[in-house]
Design a protein around this motif. Structure first.
Motif: not given
Length: 358
Positions: A74-103
């Protein structure tokens, strides 16, 4: 009800305009360094319009915006748009937080002050002939006396030691050093002396020395009949301290690496060690010691005084210099390196060196 605190809840029926307004408002606060947008689609949410709102705000700021639009197809078209504009999308919040921690960790790494790499150029010349002799004789290990001389050349303080080939020489050496003494088998084929009963400690007189000499040499001949026995090493009995291990290993990919851990006979069981690629900086040596689980033992527990951690750090730096000076070292360890109380230094009780190549 909506929440105006972190995390901000703008309710499940929010349209794209509410996302844009909330993001814009949050980013007006200079204390905010990053925003994470979490979206779980409901029946009334226009996911693609929400993605466009996020993209609009992201284009107006240099602070990172991360998204977790959940829902897969359901969100795939939107996430492709985000990625094309350099905005990373994560399937789960835990992955997003882990990525931010690495940054964040990477940001801290970039902000670190420039490392300091001390050098000890004066040591190489004193030890060079030992390695030349070993190579000329096609040996893969340094013998006990050569190891002692290398340690001396690099400023380590081994116990006073004398080589003895007979029980009479052993007794004379013990008297010269002063009781009590330690006796160790010396053989190019034996690197782990304790494993075969090749070490006797706290020898306090003539009978102790003679019995130890007979026991050690007989045991080795029975267990390893092909081993060449050079003799025994008589060493002073050093007062107890905390035991650590420091060493060099040659890795096929990374080259020489320096190792630190808690030492003695339990090092292979505990495996509480840390590694760094040579050459070491002062910061590397500092971190290696403190990232082991046993570090609190060096700081002192239950009223014990603090160990001489500064002396351990210097020992690691000197060992790193040795690895740079002699690339033919395949493996080396000083185990145990006996650490005295703060300000009293360290003693290299035992060591072994394996060499090869150029």
């Amino acid at each position: 009800a909506a929440s105006f605190y972190n995390p901000i809840d703008i309710l499940g029926d929010s349209g794209a305009d509410r996302y844009e307004k909330a993001l814009s408002t949050v980013l007006k606060d200079e204390r905010i360094n990053c925003v994470m947008v979490l979206l779980t689609p409901t029946a009334v949410v226009d996911v693609e319009a929400t993605a466009r709102s996020v993209m609009t705000v992201a284009a107006r700021t240099d602070r990172p915006i991360l998204t977790s639009f959940m829902g897969k197809e359901r969100v795939e078209p939107a996430t492709k748009m985000l990625l094309r504009h350099g905005i990373p999308n994560y399937s789960y919040p835990e992955e997003m937080v882990s990525s931010l921690h690495a940054m964040y960790r990477y940001h801290l790494w970039l902000q670190r002050p420039e490392k300091r790499y001390p050098t000890y150029q004066e040591f190489r010349e004193k030890a060079e002939q030992i390695f030349i002799d070993a190579k000329r004789e096609n040996r893969t290990r340094l013998n006990e006396l050569e190891v002692q001389n290398v340690l001396h050349a690099y400023g380590f303080s081994p116990p006073r030691s004398l080589l003895a080939r007979t029980s009479e020489e052993a007794l004379a050496a013990a008297k010269g050093i002063g009781f009590p003494v330690v006796m160790k088998i010396v053989s190019p084929q034996i690197s782990h002396k304790s494993d075969i009963g090749g070490v006797k400690v706290n020898l306090n007189g003539k009978r102790d020395v003679e019995n130890a000499f007979f026991d050690i040499t007989t045991r080795v001949r029975n267990l390893l009949p092909s081993a060449h026995i050079t003799g025994v090493l008589i060493q002073e009995m050093v007062p107890k301290g905390r035991e650590v291990i420091i060493g060099i290993t040659s890795d096929p990919q990374f080259g020489h690496m320096i190792m630190f851990g808690m030492g003695g006979i339990y090092v292979e069981v505990l495996k509480d060690v840390s590694f760094r690629i040579a050459p070491l900086s002062k910061e590397d040596a500092h971190e290696m010691i403190r990232e082991t689980k046993s570090f609190p033992l060096l700081r002192g527990v239950r009223g014990e005084p603090e160990a001489d951690i500064d002396a351990i750090e210097k020992s690691l730096l000197v060992l790193s210099q040795m690895a740079s000076d002699f690339p033919q070292i395949i493996e080396a360890d000083i185990n145990p390196l006996l650490v005295r109380n703060r300000g009293e230094g360290v003693v290299a009780i035992d060591a072994r060196f394996s060499i090869g190549g150029d």
